[in-house]
Motif scaffolding. Structure first.
Motif, PDB file in Angstrom:
ATOM      1  N   HIS A 105      -5.134 -10.886   7.845  1.00 31.75           N
ATOM      2  CA  HIS A 105      -5.029  -9.955   6.865  1.00 31.75           C
ATOM      3  C   HIS A 105      -3.938  -9.081   7.310  1.00 31.75           C
ATOM      4  O   HIS A 105      -3.977  -8.538   8.032  1.00 31.75           O
ATOM      5  N   ASP A 106      -2.640  -9.638   6.934  1.00 32.39           N
ATOM      6  CA  ASP A 106      -1.639  -8.455   7.330  1.00 32.39           C
ATOM      7  C   ASP A 106      -1.865  -7.042   6.957  1.00 32.39           C
ATOM      8  O   ASP A 106      -1.695  -7.351   5.714  1.00 32.39           O
ATOM      9  N   MET A 107      -2.135  -6.073   7.616  1.00 28.56           N
ATOM     10  CA  MET A 107      -2.048  -4.773   6.429  1.00 28.56           C
ATOM     11  C   MET A 107      -1.317  -3.889   7.000  1.00 28.56           C
ATOM     12  O   MET A 107      -1.693  -2.691   7.082  1.00 28.56           O
ATOM     13  N   SER A 108      -0.470  -4.293   7.983  1.00 35.34           N
ATOM     14  CA  SER A 108       1.272  -3.455   8.183  1.00 35.34           C
ATOM     15  C   SER A 108       1.414  -2.844   6.742  1.00 35.34           C
ATOM     16  O   SER A 108       2.392  -2.824   6.014  1.00 35.34           O
ATOM     17  N   ALA A 109       1.473  -1.158   7.521  1.00 34.66           N
ATOM     18  CA  ALA A 109       2.571  -0.141   5.972  1.00 34.66           C
ATOM     19  C   ALA A 109       3.681  -0.145   6.677  1.00 34.66           C
ATOM     20  O   ALA A 109       4.749  -0.095   6.037  1.00 34.66           O
ATOM     21  N   HIS A 110       4.370  -0.530   7.585  1.00 38.65           N
ATOM     22  CA  HIS A 110       5.847  -0.812   7.641  1.00 38.65           C
ATOM     23  C   HIS A 110       6.036  -1.541   9.264  1.00 38.65           C
ATOM     24  O   HIS A 110       4.677  -1.715  10.582  1.00 38.65           O
ATOM     25  N   ARG A 111       6.529  -2.019   9.304  1.00 39.27           N
ATOM     26  CA  ARG A 111       7.396  -2.578  10.730  1.00 39.27           C
ATOM     27  C   ARG A 111       7.590  -2.040  11.782  1.00 39.27           C
ATOM     28  O   ARG A 111       6.881  -3.285  13.198  1.00 39.27           O
ATOM     29  N   PHE A 112       7.340  -0.670  12.223  1.00 35.78           N
ATOM     30  CA  PHE A 112       6.863  -0.439  13.709  1.00 35.78           C
ATOM     31  C   PHE A 112       5.194  -0.835  13.891  1.00 35.78           C
ATOM     32  O   PHE A 112       4.841  -0.311  14.988  1.00 35.78           O
ATOM     33  N   GLU A 113       4.220  -0.651  13.679  1.00 32.22           N
ATOM     34  CA  GLU A 113       3.190  -0.564  13.324  1.00 32.22           C
ATOM     35  C   GLU A 113       2.353  -2.062  12.955  1.00 32.22           C
ATOM     36  O   GLU A 113       2.773  -2.071  11.745  1.00 32.22           O
ATOM     37  N   GLN A 114       2.138  -3.678  13.524  1.00 26.76           N
ATOM     38  CA  GLN A 114       1.323  -4.319  12.993  1.00 26.76           C
ATOM     39  C   GLN A 114      -0.319  -3.699  13.410  1.00 26.76           C
ATOM     40  O   GLN A 114      -0.788  -3.567  14.380  1.00 26.76           O
ATOM     41  N   ARG A 115      -0.358  -4.415  11.794  1.00 22.86           N
ATOM     42  CA  ARG A 115      -2.386  -3.762  12.005  1.00 22.86           C
ATOM     43  C   ARG A 115      -2.460  -4.874  11.029  1.00 22.86           C
ATOM     44  O   ARG A 115      -1.970  -5.822  10.275  1.00 22.86           O
TER      45      ARG A 115
END
Length: 251
Positions: A105-115
């Motif tokens: 599942h995508d958990m990225s809080a913003h576009r600069f860090e893909q988590r």
């Protein structure tokens, strides 16, 4: 009947030592085999990198998680999170027990860090499911607060309260806000804190100061927790490895 489940979490720095001085993926595999855990949670796993394959003659042909698992962990799962022109990396879970379900599942809080959040279901005891969540949270407090909310939503909506749960990985939470923002509300206990009052100092591995790496559990007993820092661990990754022995009581 009680079944022990030995687990490990480790940010492996994409198979390179601190400051990227050496490619250490072969030493890393040896260290993981030495720990001989049943379930391994890995962060910063290189799924593919065309440049490294060209520069290093002994760079593994297969993805890192498959190379590390080899014949010791027959079940593997990989969550591709950060994608770029020359490859991708993410989280991985290696298991001695069959993995019956895998979701990333995508958990990225913003576009600069893909988590991402890698969620696997294993069955170490017939009829008993254990949910294994491997995470690597963001570098900013605001981003982590959003990710804790995402984690809580995921756990509450997809994991029955009666089923065992492990959430392990690199939380980047040196201020130790996880308990108040997320873990307490879900009934999770941090394994190292049960014995020592606080999460382990796990970064940098040579002289650990920051409490970044965690193992949270629910529905399992914690029998032992160990931090693996200093030599030879600090020659392999900038993070120390963290292991725990958990017990699952068959119903």
């Amino acid at each position: 009947m009680t079944t022990d489940l030995r687990i490990c979490t480790w940010n492996i720095h994409k198979g390179f030592s601190q400051f990227n001085r050496r490619m250490v993926i072969h030493e890393l595999r040896d260290r993981l085999r030495y720990l001989s855990s049943d379930l391994v949670f890995l962060q910063e796993v290189q799924g593919q990198h065309h440049g490294h394959a060209l520069r290093h003659a002994d760079w593994p042909i297969e993805p890192q998680y498959e190379f590390l698992a080899d014949e010791m962990w027959p079940a593997t799962a990989y969550g591709r999170n950060a994608v770029y022109d020359h490859g991708h990396h993410g989280n991985a879970i290696l298991s001695r027990h069959p993995i019956s379900q895998t979701d990333n599942h995508d958990m990225s809080a913003h576009r600069f860090e893909q988590r991402g959040l890698l969620h696997c279901v294993i069955e170490p005891v017939p009829g008993r499911r254990v949910h294994a969540l491997c995470v690597h949270l963001g570098l900013t407090a605001r981003g982590r607060a959003q990710q804790y909310a995402m984690l809580a939503e995921h756990v509450n909506s997809t994991i029955p309260a009666a089923e065992a749960l492990i959430v392990a990985g690199d939380f980047n939470d040196w201020h130790n806000r996880a308990e108040g923002q997320w873990a307490d509300a879900l009934g999770l206990q941090e394994a190292h804190s049960l014995f020592h009052g606080r999460p382990a100092r796990s970064y940098p591995a040579a002289f650990p100061l920051l409490r970044l790496d965690r193992i949270y559990v629910r529905g399992l007993d914690v029998g032992e927790v160990k931090l693996h820092a200093g030599r030879p661990w600090s020659r392999i990754s900038d993070h120390a490895a963290l292991t725990a022995r958990l017990s699952l009581t068959a119903s």
